[in-house]
Design a protein around this motif. Structure first.
Motif, PDB file in Angstrom:
ATOM      1  N   PRO A   1     -43.771 -48.497  45.502  1.00  0.00           N
ATOM      2  CA  PRO A   1     -43.473 -48.044  44.125  1.00  0.00           C
ATOM      3  C   PRO A   1     -42.231 -48.699  43.532  1.00  0.00           C
ATOM      4  CG  PRO A   1     -43.114 -46.265  45.726  1.00  0.00           C
ATOM      5  CD  PRO A   1     -43.800 -47.360  46.453  1.00  0.00           C
ATOM      6  N   LEU A   2     -41.269 -49.068  44.382  1.00  0.00           N
ATOM      7  CA  LEU A   2     -40.069 -49.735  43.867  1.00  0.00           C
ATOM      8  C   LEU A   2     -40.392 -51.142  43.382  1.00  0.00           C
ATOM      9  CD1 LEU A   2     -37.510 -48.528  46.552  1.00  0.00           C
ATOM     10  CD2 LEU A   2     -37.424 -48.005  44.120  1.00  0.00           C
ATOM     11  N   TYR A   3     -41.225 -51.872  44.129  1.00  0.00           N
ATOM     12  CA  TYR A   3     -41.670 -53.189  43.658  1.00  0.00           C
ATOM     13  C   TYR A   3     -42.385 -53.064  42.309  1.00  0.00           C
ATOM     14  CZ  TYR A   3     -40.714 -55.809  47.980  1.00  0.00           C
ATOM     15  OH  TYR A   3     -40.121 -56.449  49.033  1.00  0.00           O
ATOM     16  N   LEU A   4     -43.301 -52.096  42.210  1.00  0.00           N
ATOM     17  CA  LEU A   4     -44.075 -51.936  40.975  1.00  0.00           C
ATOM     18  C   LEU A   4     -43.171 -51.553  39.801  1.00  0.00           C
ATOM     19  CD1 LEU A   4     -47.215 -50.084  42.404  1.00  0.00           C
ATOM     20  CD2 LEU A   4     -47.031 -52.475  41.738  1.00  0.00           C
ATOM     21  N   GLU A   5     -42.141 -50.740  40.071  1.00  0.00           N
ATOM     22  CA  GLU A   5     -41.213 -50.347  39.008  1.00  0.00           C
ATOM     23  C   GLU A   5     -40.423 -51.560  38.516  1.00  0.00           C
ATOM     24  OE1 GLU A   5     -39.934 -47.619  36.328  1.00  0.00           O
ATOM     25  OE2 GLU A   5     -41.352 -47.243  37.962  1.00  0.00           O
ATOM     26  N   SER A   6     -40.012 -52.425  39.459  1.00  0.00           N
ATOM     27  CA  SER A   6     -39.266 -53.626  39.048  1.00  0.00           C
ATOM     28  C   SER A   6     -40.153 -54.569  38.249  1.00  0.00           C
ATOM     29  CB  SER A   6     -38.703 -54.344  40.278  1.00  0.00           C
ATOM     30  OG  SER A   6     -39.733 -54.951  41.035  1.00  0.00           O
ATOM     31  N   ILE A   7     -41.430 -54.703  38.659  1.00  0.00           N
ATOM     32  CA  ILE A   7     -42.362 -55.583  37.947  1.00  0.00           C
ATOM     33  C   ILE A   7     -42.552 -55.102  36.510  1.00  0.00           C
ATOM     34  CG2 ILE A   7     -44.803 -56.248  37.818  1.00  0.00           C
ATOM     35  CD1 ILE A   7     -44.753 -56.367  40.896  1.00  0.00           C
ATOM     36  N   LYS A   8     -42.630 -53.786  36.336  1.00  0.00           N
ATOM     37  CA  LYS A   8     -42.819 -53.219  35.001  1.00  0.00           C
ATOM     38  C   LYS A   8     -41.666 -53.642  34.075  1.00  0.00           C
ATOM     39  CE  LYS A   8     -44.055 -48.976  35.106  1.00  0.00           C
ATOM     40  NZ  LYS A   8     -43.957 -47.496  35.223  1.00  0.00           N
ATOM     41  N   ILE A   9     -40.438 -53.613  34.598  1.00  0.00           N
ATOM     42  CA  ILE A   9     -39.273 -53.981  33.778  1.00  0.00           C
ATOM     43  C   ILE A   9     -39.247 -55.483  33.522  1.00  0.00           C
ATOM     44  CG2 ILE A   9     -36.749 -54.001  33.673  1.00  0.00           C
ATOM     45  CD1 ILE A   9     -36.764 -51.482  35.416  1.00  0.00           C
ATOM     46  N   PHE A  10     -39.528 -56.289  34.560  1.00  0.00           N
ATOM     47  CA  PHE A  10     -39.510 -57.745  34.382  1.00  0.00           C
ATOM     48  C   PHE A  10     -40.578 -58.189  33.379  1.00  0.00           C
ATOM     49  CE2 PHE A  10     -37.505 -57.994  38.773  1.00  0.00           C
ATOM     50  CZ  PHE A  10     -36.275 -58.380  38.280  1.00  0.00           C
ATOM     51  N   GLU A  11     -41.729 -57.531  33.389  1.00  0.00           N
ATOM     52  CA  GLU A  11     -42.767 -57.853  32.412  1.00  0.00           C
ATOM     53  C   GLU A  11     -42.310 -57.466  31.006  1.00  0.00           C
ATOM     54  OE1 GLU A  11     -46.332 -55.946  33.777  1.00  0.00           O
ATOM     55  OE2 GLU A  11     -46.964 -57.711  34.920  1.00  0.00           O
ATOM     56  N   HIS A  12     -41.594 -56.338  30.915  1.00  0.00           N
ATOM     57  CA  HIS A  12     -41.100 -55.890  29.607  1.00  0.00           C
ATOM     58  C   HIS A  12     -40.105 -56.883  29.013  1.00  0.00           C
ATOM     59  CE1 HIS A  12     -39.495 -53.363  26.442  1.00  0.00           C
ATOM     60  NE2 HIS A  12     -38.286 -53.451  26.969  1.00  0.00           N
ATOM     61  N   ILE A  13     -39.232 -57.449  29.870  1.00  0.00           N
ATOM     62  CA  ILE A  13     -38.248 -58.414  29.364  1.00  0.00           C
ATOM     63  C   ILE A  13     -38.774 -59.847  29.439  1.00  0.00           C
ATOM     64  CG2 ILE A  13     -36.308 -56.916  29.943  1.00  0.00           C
ATOM     65  CD1 ILE A  13     -35.769 -58.564  32.401  1.00  0.00           C
TER      66      ILE A  13
ATOM     67  N   GLU B   1     -41.996 -63.502  41.844  1.00  0.00           N
ATOM     68  CA  GLU B   1     -41.293 -63.226  43.104  1.00  0.00           C
ATOM     69  C   GLU B   1     -41.618 -61.820  43.607  1.00  0.00           C
ATOM     70  OE1 GLU B   1     -38.800 -64.504  46.186  1.00  0.00           O
ATOM     71  OE2 GLU B   1     -39.478 -65.629  44.445  1.00  0.00           O
ATOM     72  N   SER B   2     -41.668 -60.842  42.705  1.00  0.00           N
ATOM     73  CA  SER B   2     -41.963 -59.466  43.111  1.00  0.00           C
ATOM     74  C   SER B   2     -43.399 -59.343  43.602  1.00  0.00           C
ATOM     75  CB  SER B   2     -41.722 -58.517  41.927  1.00  0.00           C
ATOM     76  OG  SER B   2     -40.368 -58.530  41.543  1.00  0.00           O
ATOM     77  N   TYR B   3     -44.334 -60.023  42.935  1.00  0.00           N
ATOM     78  CA  TYR B   3     -45.719 -59.987  43.401  1.00  0.00           C
ATOM     79  C   TYR B   3     -45.839 -60.648  44.783  1.00  0.00           C
ATOM     80  CZ  TYR B   3     -47.805 -58.246  39.068  1.00  0.00           C
ATOM     81  OH  TYR B   3     -48.183 -57.457  38.007  1.00  0.00           O
ATOM     82  N   LYS B   4     -45.060 -61.705  45.027  1.00  0.00           N
ATOM     83  CA  LYS B   4     -45.090 -62.353  46.334  1.00  0.00           C
ATOM     84  C   LYS B   4     -44.619 -61.386  47.421  1.00  0.00           C
ATOM     85  CE  LYS B   4     -41.852 -65.091  47.800  1.00  0.00           C
ATOM     86  NZ  LYS B   4     -40.915 -66.220  47.962  1.00  0.00           N
ATOM     87  N   ASN B   5     -43.553 -60.623  47.129  1.00  0.00           N
ATOM     88  CA  ASN B   5     -43.054 -59.656  48.101  1.00  0.00           C
ATOM     89  C   ASN B   5     -44.088 -58.563  48.378  1.00  0.00           C
ATOM     90  OD1 ASN B   5     -40.727 -61.114  48.155  1.00  0.00           O
ATOM     91  ND2 ASN B   5     -39.520 -59.692  46.952  1.00  0.00           N
ATOM     92  N   LEU B   6     -44.771 -58.113  47.326  1.00  0.00           N
ATOM     93  CA  LEU B   6     -45.814 -57.102  47.509  1.00  0.00           C
ATOM     94  C   LEU B   6     -46.944 -57.645  48.375  1.00  0.00           C
ATOM     95  CD1 LEU B   6     -46.408 -55.158  44.168  1.00  0.00           C
ATOM     96  CD2 LEU B   6     -46.075 -54.193  46.437  1.00  0.00           C
ATOM     97  N   SER B   7     -47.318 -58.883  48.140  1.00  0.00           N
ATOM     98  CA  SER B   7     -48.368 -59.509  48.941  1.00  0.00           C
ATOM     99  C   SER B   7     -47.957 -59.575  50.407  1.00  0.00           C
ATOM    100  CB  SER B   7     -48.664 -60.917  48.409  1.00  0.00           C
ATOM    101  OG  SER B   7     -49.557 -61.595  49.251  1.00  0.00           O
ATOM    102  N   ALA B   8     -46.686 -59.935  50.665  1.00  0.00           N
ATOM    103  CA  ALA B   8     -46.192 -60.004  52.043  1.00  0.00           C
ATOM    104  C   ALA B   8     -46.228 -58.635  52.701  1.00  0.00           C
ATOM    105  CB  ALA B   8     -44.777 -60.569  52.054  1.00  0.00           C
ATOM    106  N   LEU B   9     -45.905 -57.614  51.921  1.00  0.00           N
ATOM    107  CA  LEU B   9     -45.940 -56.245  52.464  1.00  0.00           C
ATOM    108  C   LEU B   9     -47.353 -55.879  52.923  1.00  0.00           C
ATOM    109  CD1 LEU B   9     -44.226 -53.145  50.918  1.00  0.00           C
ATOM    110  CD2 LEU B   9     -46.595 -53.013  51.604  1.00  0.00           C
ATOM    111  N   TYR B  10     -48.338 -56.134  52.064  1.00  0.00           N
ATOM    112  CA  TYR B  10     -49.707 -55.773  52.426  1.00  0.00           C
ATOM    113  C   TYR B  10     -50.252 -56.673  53.532  1.00  0.00           C
ATOM    114  CZ  TYR B  10     -50.001 -52.367  48.706  1.00  0.00           C
ATOM    115  OH  TYR B  10     -49.803 -51.262  47.933  1.00  0.00           O
ATOM    116  N   SER B  11     -49.696 -57.874  53.657  1.00  0.00           N
ATOM    117  CA  SER B  11     -50.064 -58.718  54.798  1.00  0.00           C
ATOM    118  C   SER B  11     -49.598 -58.077  56.098  1.00  0.00           C
ATOM    119  CB  SER B  11     -49.436 -60.106  54.637  1.00  0.00           C
ATOM    120  OG  SER B  11     -49.564 -60.863  55.812  1.00  0.00           O
ATOM    121  N   THR B  12     -48.402 -57.483  56.074  1.00  0.00           N
ATOM    122  CA  THR B  12     -47.845 -56.865  57.275  1.00  0.00           C
ATOM    123  C   THR B  12     -48.711 -55.712  57.773  1.00  0.00           C
ATOM    124  OG1 THR B  12     -45.635 -57.433  56.466  1.00  0.00           O
ATOM    125  CG2 THR B  12     -45.759 -55.815  58.242  1.00  0.00           C
ATOM    126  N   ILE B  13     -49.315 -54.980  56.837  1.00  0.00           N
ATOM    127  CA  ILE B  13     -50.127 -53.826  57.253  1.00  0.00           C
ATOM    128  C   ILE B  13     -51.621 -54.149  57.198  1.00  0.00           C
ATOM    129  CG2 ILE B  13     -48.393 -52.139  56.587  1.00  0.00           C
ATOM    130  CD1 ILE B  13     -49.826 -51.656  53.996  1.00  0.00           C
TER     131      ILE B  13
END
Length: 638
Positions: free
Chosen positions: A129-141, A149-161
């Motif tokens: 949820p923290l990644y998604l919250e940051s993406i929401k703000i970066f898209e807004h600005i 970069e945030s989507y890449k981190n999310l992808s890495a997270l789901y790769s781990t699990i």
């Protein structure tokens, strides 16, 4: 191994304080922050002390941005040292200051840093949820690079699990939002996508993406990209069970860890190399690398690597007939196993690497060079006249060589000028062709609008006058049908005229014209076309905007006519002095080589060449993507 980045990007913020005294204090705070940042690698504890001083002074002077930076940077230092719990405390303390200062980017970066820390700790439920919250703000600005970069981190997270579906979903988004001219970021993303295909046993696609990453690594001096591009090729051959081919790539990557100062990656590679040499029955090298991996993992407290290495060493010692050593390492592995398995997820440890004393070494080398120079001067002074004559002869020879080199250089400059002239002539030809085509479009549009459309309007007027002639019911119905057909013809001609020469480019600009065109396609076809625009639209000449519009129009027409697609996307991404245009669909795809002879793609390539842009086409059974990278600085002459 997948790469994901720690968000440390914070933009410089001007002082909000007023008055000479407060302004001087804010400058002092900024100086403290800069001094601390310079010490982060060599003296992290000293940097933390300076950040603490900057925070106290910012609190006293009510300088919110200064307090935010001091806390945020302190968290980053703690994270670099592997103290993620402490980092989270500082990030949480920094968050209110970013909100009070209305600093949206700082708030988004804080969310990303917190998500990274939770990911390192294995707490994925809090990270997502923290990644998604940051993406929401970066898209807004409209910061598409950071969104990537945030989507890449999310992808890495789901790769781990091992959630392959969401891993690919966010990885595609990361590639979509990335700046195509950022070779390091694009190369790492291609490498991640290759690793994804390996886990799906798609070795051909994996090698294709790994090769793209390797090609990009050769265009930049990034040690990080070189490391991942080289390691990923090792991963490919390892998974393909071609161990002898995998070893050189892993050893090259191992050498790069020294330049990166990354002990965690080094220990992991040592462990992998130990297993590869064991697979090819070279137990001597397997034991050598295994013991190095064990020693380094113990030093940095990388428990998961330590546990795996202990098991590996037990197997190697058993294979070479040393049961006592095998039992010792096996027993240590069992003792460590409970500690490793009790952790909810494996922690990826990012440890501080001590910097070599480069300044001292550089100073020593410089002193030695000075001594050598002095000795050379002394020796030269003692040379006799014969030696001096020899030097004169050599100088004359060098002068002759220099003259030849100068002539050769002039010749090369001349070749460059000729090449540049030829390129300019080609561009001029393209410009003339495009101008001629646009003029012909304008002429046809004008004739349709003023000529045929005017005549149809006159016909409609004549037909409408017959309504009062007292026609029978059947004749009157036919008359109304004829009037309706004339109206439809007028509407079609207006549409054709507008497509030939859209006036909205002059009136509303490129972005709005393309948006309206996509809406029109959605209303008149079975295709659902999504339009996206990121960043602040650059000021371009109407001529250039028209060329870009024609490219997108041609690509959309190809989707409608040939792709048999249900959905598509058009994206404009303005980033500093670059414009990235993406047109995608989920249709049947095509063979780009076979389509080269087609007039549509030839027109697209001609217009792309006129813009001095780069075109990348990726087409397969699941759809087609066109990516166009335009350097806006190169268009300033237009």
């Amino acid at each position: 191994m997948r790469a994901f980045g720690l968000a440390v990007w914070l933009l410089s913020i001007g002082c909000f304080a007023h008055g000479n005294g407060i302004e001087r204090d804010s400058l002092r705070i900024d100086h403290l922050l800069d001094s601390a940042m310079a010490q982060e690698e060599a003296n992290p504890e000293g940097a933390l002390a300076l950040y603490s001083d900057a925070f106290r002074l910012s609190e006293r002077e009510k300088y919110g941005i200064g307090a935010f930076k001091a806390l945020q940077y302190s968290g980053i230092v703690h994270s670099s040292l592997g103290r993620y719990d402490s980092a989270l405390v500082y990030y949480q303390r920094a968050l209110p200051y970013s909100r009070k200062s209305n600093y949206e980017r700082g708030e988004a970066v804080t969310f990303t840093n917190m998500a990274n820390a939770y990911q390192f700790l294995g707490d994925y439920d809090r990270a997502v949820p923290l990644y998604l919250e940051s993406i929401k703000i970066f898209e807004h600005i409209k910061d598409s690079s950071t969104v990537s970069e945030s989507y890449k981190n999310l992808s890495a997270l789901y790769s781990t699990i091992d959630n392959l579906s969401l891993e690919e979903h966010y990885l595609k988004k990361a590639i979509l939002f990335a700046n195509p001219v950022d070779h390091e970021k694009m190369g790492i993303l291609y490498g991640n996508y290759g690793l994804f295909h390996i886990r799906k046993n798609g070795f051909a696609k994996a090698l294709d993406y790994f090769s793209k990453a390797k090609a990009l690594s050769e265009k930049t001096d990034s040690h990080t990209l070189s490391f991942y591009a080289t390691r990923n090729l090792g991963e490919y051959y390892n998974h393909a069970k071609q161990y002898a081919k995998a070893i050189p790539y892993y050893e090259q990557a191992l050498a790069l860890t020294e330049k990166m100062h990354d002990a965690f990656q080094k220990s992991d590679l040592l462990y992998i190399l130990s297993g590869l040499y064991q697979n090819i029955n070279d137990n001597t090298r397997a034991l050598e690398y295994g013991l190095q991996a064990y020693q380094l993992a113990e030093e940095i407290n990388a428990k998961e690597i330590l546990y795996r290495t202990q098991k590996r060493l037990a197997g190697i010692y058993s294979g070479i007939g040393q049961p006592d050593e095998a039992y010792r390492f096996l027993a240590m592995g069992y003792l460590l196993r409970d500690s490793v398995l009790n952790e909810s997820h494996v922690k990826q440890i990012s440890l501080m690497q001590t910097r070599f004393e480069t300044e001292k070494k550089d100073r020593s080398i410089a002193e030695q060079q000075v001594k050598l120079k002095d000795q050379e001067v002394e020796l030269l002074a003692k040379r006799n006249q014969a030696i001096f004559s020899l030097i004169v002869i050599m100088a004359l020879a060098a002068s002759s060589i220099g003259g030849w080199l100068f002539f050769r250089q002039r010749h090369r400059e001349k070749d460059k000028q000729i090449q540049a002239l030829r390129q300019k002539q080609e561009i001029d030809k393209l410009e003339a062709l495009i101008d001629g085509e646009e003029q012909e479009r304008r002429r046809i549009a004008q004739e349709l609008h003023d000529g045929i459309n005017g005549e149809l309007s006159a016909i409609k007027f004549r037909l409408a006058s017959l309504e009062e002639a007292g026609l029978g019911q059947e004749d009157n119905a036919n008359l109304l049908t004829a009037i309706e057909m004339v109206d439809n013809s007028c509407a079609q001609i207006r549409s054709i005229s507008h497509n030939l020469m859209p006036t909205s480019i002059t009136d509303f600009g490129l972005v709005e014209t393309i948006r309206q065109y996509c809406l029109k396609i959605n209303q008149s076809n079975g295709l659902r076309l999504e339009f996206q625009s990121f960043g602040d639209a650059a000021a371009l000449s109407s001529h250039v905007e028209t060329v870009i519009y024609r490219i997108i129009q041609e690509l959309i027409n190809n989707i409608v006519k040939h792709a048999r697609a249900t959905t598509g996307m058009v994206q404009l991404n303005f980033h500093e002095h670059h414009l990235s245009v993406t047109v995608e669909d989920d249709g049947v795809g095509f063979d780009p080589n076979a389509a080269e002879k087609g007039l549509g793609l030839a027109n697209v390539r001609a217009r792309v060449a006129f813009l001095r842009a780069l075109l990348e086409v990726d087409s397969h059974g699941g759809g087609t993507s066109f990516h166009i990278a335009i350097d806006l600085n190169a268009l300033k002459h237009d």
